[in-house]
Design a protein around this motif. Structure first.
Motif, short mmCIF file in Angstrom:
data_model
loop_
_atom_site.label_atom_id
_atom_site.label_comp_id
_atom_site.label_asym_id
_atom_site.label_seq_id
_atom_site.Cartn_x
_atom_site.Cartn_y
_atom_site.Cartn_z
N HIS A 47 0.80 -1.24 0.00
CA HIS A 47 0.00 0.00 0.00
C HIS A 47 0.83 1.29 0.00
O HIS A 47 0.26 2.38 -0.05
N ILE A 48 2.15 1.15 0.05
CA ILE A 48 3.02 2.34 0.09
C ILE A 48 2.77 3.27 -1.10
O ILE A 48 2.70 4.49 -0.95
N LYS A 49 2.62 2.68 -2.28
CA LYS A 49 2.40 3.47 -3.50
C LYS A 49 1.17 4.37 -3.36
O LYS A 49 1.21 5.57 -3.66
N THR A 50 0.07 3.80 -2.90
CA THR A 50 -1.17 4.57 -2.73
C THR A 50 -1.01 5.68 -1.70
O THR A 50 -1.39 6.83 -1.93
N ILE A 51 -0.43 5.35 -0.55
CA ILE A 51 -0.27 6.33 0.53
C ILE A 51 0.62 7.49 0.07
O ILE A 51 0.27 8.66 0.26
N LYS A 52 1.76 7.16 -0.56
CA LYS A 52 2.68 8.21 -1.03
C LYS A 52 1.99 9.13 -2.03
O LYS A 52 2.14 10.35 -1.98
N GLU A 53 1.21 8.55 -2.93
CA GLU A 53 0.54 9.35 -3.94
C GLU A 53 -0.48 10.30 -3.31
O GLU A 53 -0.57 11.47 -3.69
N LEU A 54 -1.22 9.81 -2.34
CA LEU A 54 -2.21 10.65 -1.66
C LEU A 54 -1.54 11.82 -0.93
O LEU A 54 -2.02 12.96 -0.96
N VAL A 55 -0.40 11.55 -0.30
CA VAL A 55 0.35 12.60 0.39
C VAL A 55 0.87 13.63 -0.61
O VAL A 55 0.76 14.84 -0.41
N GLU A 56 1.44 13.13 -1.72
CA GLU A 56 1.98 14.03 -2.76
C GLU A 56 0.89 14.89 -3.40
O GLU A 56 1.15 15.99 -3.86
N LEU A 57 -0.34 14.39 -3.41
CA LEU A 57 -1.46 15.14 -3.98
C LEU A 57 -2.00 16.20 -3.00
O LEU A 57 -2.92 16.94 -3.33
N GLY A 58 -1.43 16.22 -1.78
CA GLY A 58 -1.85 17.24 -0.81
C GLY A 58 -3.05 16.84 0.03
O GLY A 58 -3.80 17.70 0.50
N SER A 59 -3.22 15.52 0.24
CA SER A 59 -4.35 15.05 1.05
C SER A 59 -4.01 15.01 2.54
O SER A 59 -2.84 15.03 2.92
N MET A 175 -20.60 8.17 0.75
CA MET A 175 -19.67 9.25 0.39
C MET A 175 -18.94 8.89 -0.91
O MET A 175 -18.88 7.71 -1.29
N PRO A 176 -18.40 9.88 -1.63
CA PRO A 176 -17.70 9.59 -2.87
C PRO A 176 -16.50 8.67 -2.61
O PRO A 176 -15.68 8.97 -1.73
N ALA A 177 -16.42 7.57 -3.36
CA ALA A 177 -15.36 6.59 -3.13
C ALA A 177 -14.66 6.24 -4.43
O ALA A 177 -15.29 6.12 -5.49
N VAL A 178 -13.34 6.08 -4.34
CA VAL A 178 -12.53 5.70 -5.50
C VAL A 178 -11.64 4.53 -5.13
O VAL A 178 -11.39 4.25 -3.96
N ALA A 179 -11.14 3.85 -6.16
CA ALA A 179 -10.22 2.73 -5.94
C ALA A 179 -8.80 3.24 -5.75
O ALA A 179 -8.35 4.14 -6.46
N GLY A 180 -8.08 2.67 -4.77
CA GLY A 180 -6.66 2.95 -4.60
C GLY A 180 -5.86 2.13 -5.60
O GLY A 180 -6.42 1.36 -6.38
N ARG A 181 -4.54 2.28 -5.58
CA ARG A 181 -3.71 1.64 -6.60
C ARG A 181 -3.67 0.12 -6.50
O ARG A 181 -3.63 -0.57 -7.53
N VAL A 182 -3.68 -0.43 -5.28
CA VAL A 182 -3.70 -1.90 -5.14
C VAL A 182 -5.01 -2.44 -5.69
O VAL A 182 -5.03 -3.39 -6.49
#
Length: 412
Positions: A47-59, A175-182
């Motif tokens: 899950h590191i890829k998803t978490i890093k991306e969310l942080v980089e997007l300013g979440s 609530m609005p939901a999207v799929a993470g990278r995994v």
């Protein structure tokens, strides 16, 4: 970019602006535990890829996961998981020993951009341990207490997507939901396994016979696969159902899997299910090649004749799924069949999927160039079985319903 699941749409991270947004991220960090120590971190790493991306997007990211089941030795806090996450991400991840109480809600409210918070083990909540219909999930205290604190839900727990529980399928309904990278990678990879180029071939082995029968039944009856090659105890069950003597494996089948013999007999009616012609057997401590018609000793790998026979079928396939080993790969003497099938598959021009299970453990036996040819490696465990056998996947279904409710009209 919107992805498709059973002809329904699911939104992904690209489809929403997550800048300065509070995101509730459901992952699956459920790991093997011994004496309260995490023995394998691969689920956490995934899950590191998803978490890093969310942080980089300013979440502002809040993570949920479960660990173990109530009453079992692996039912522990997520504090140590959080410490591992911090090391893997290279920055501090905060842990709060609360889920829906005042402490958790207060910290969620004050979360800043780029911060990551892990909530306590979701199964510490009694509600989370009950599988419920969607209507009930929406009305759990878990969903009601937390959903209004977030802008988006990100579902990344594919390995738990076959569970109809609040943290997995409840939040996307309100609530609005999207799929993470995994989740996205698993849906794409496994969809390609069953809807990819033809001819397609499944090799299925290992000792999880109930799962194997379920997968074979679905794929063969829906004609989503062209050939099924069998090995391991799966093949021995089918040979037993055919009336063959299977040596010392007779006792295992009779004691543990006798109830599956009627279903195995039904599968024998299909001429595109293939059985081994020979085995490598342990005969009183000696390794011998024996015919399938005259098995003696304990058959523990497919034999050279079967390898050649199967390799011809693999060579002509455009899509190959490898699920479960061909033999008892824990013993070096019985790894050859599994390695040879993987090698032949990767030397073909096929799209090759490693469908979870023990097949992954032979990766280090393959040359680096061959490993690069693997189209997709699934780590979903039981969820892969549900996906390949056409069983309902509430965690994915909920994401599709969320798309219809909150994202309809989004460009694909």
């Amino acid at each position: 970019m919107v992805i498709s699941y059973n002809e329904r749409n699911i939104a992904t991270i690209e489809d929403v602006d997550l800048t300065n947004k509070k995101v509730l991220l459901r992952v699956d960090m459920n790991s093997p535990i011994k004496d309260n120590v995490i023995m394998d971190t691969s689920r956490i790493r995934s899950h590191i890829k998803t978490i890093k991306e969310l942080v980089e997007l300013g979440s502002k990211v809040v993570i949920m996961s479960h660990q173990g089941r109530p009453g079992e030795s692996d039912f522990i806090s997520l504090k140590s998981h959080t410490e591992i996450l911090s090391k893997l991400l290279g920055f501090n991840v905060e842990f709060v020993g609360d889920i829906i109480g005042p402490e958790a809600r207060k910290r969620i409210a004050t979360l800043e951009v780029g911060e990551v918070l892990v909530l306590e083990n979701t199964r510490f909540l009694s509600e989370e341990n009950i599988e419920m219909p969607f209507e009930q999930l929406m009305n759990t205290n878990f969903v009601k207490k937390l959903s209004h604190l977030f802008n988006y839900y990100v579902g990344d727990a594919f390995a738990s997507a076959h569970r109809s529980q609040a943290s997995i399928a409840g939040f996307p309904l309100v609530m609005p939901a999207v799929a993470g990278r995994v989740m996205e990678d698993e849906i794409k990879g496994l969809s390609k396994a069953i809807n990819g180029e033809r001819p397609s071939t499944l090799f299925i082995g290992g000792a999880k016979l109930k799962d194997a029968i379920k997968i074979m039944n679905h794929l063969i009856k829906t004609k989503k696969i062209d050939n099924i090659l069998t090995g391991g105890l799966v093949a021995l069950l089918l040979l037993k159902a055919k009336g063959y003597n299977i040596g010392k494996a007779e006792k295992i089948i009779e004691e543990k899997f006798a109830s599956l013999i009627p279903e195995a007999k039904e599968l024998l009616k299909y001429d595109n299910i293939f059985l081994p012609e020979d085995f490598v057997s342990d005969v009183d401590g000696n390794v011998e090649v024996v015919s399938s018609k005259e098995i003696k000793g304990s058959p523990k790998d497919i034999g050279p004749q079967t390898i050649d026979y199967y390799n011809e079928l693999l060579k002509n396939s455009k899509t190959i799924i490898l699920r479960g080993p061909a033999g008892v790969i824990e013993d070096e003497r019985f790894r050859n069949g599994t390695i040879k099938l993987a090698t032949e598959s990767l030397n073909s021009n096929a799209y090759v999927i490693f469908g979870g299970g023990h097949f992954i453990s032979i990766l280090n036996d393959l040359p680096p160039m061959l490993r690069k040819r693997i189209g997709y490696i699934s780590t979903g465990g039981g969820a892969v079985v549900y996906f390949l056998s056409g069983e309902p996947m509430p965690g994915i279904e909920a994401l599709a319903l969320s798309y219809e409710k909150f994202f309809k009209g989004l460009k694909q």
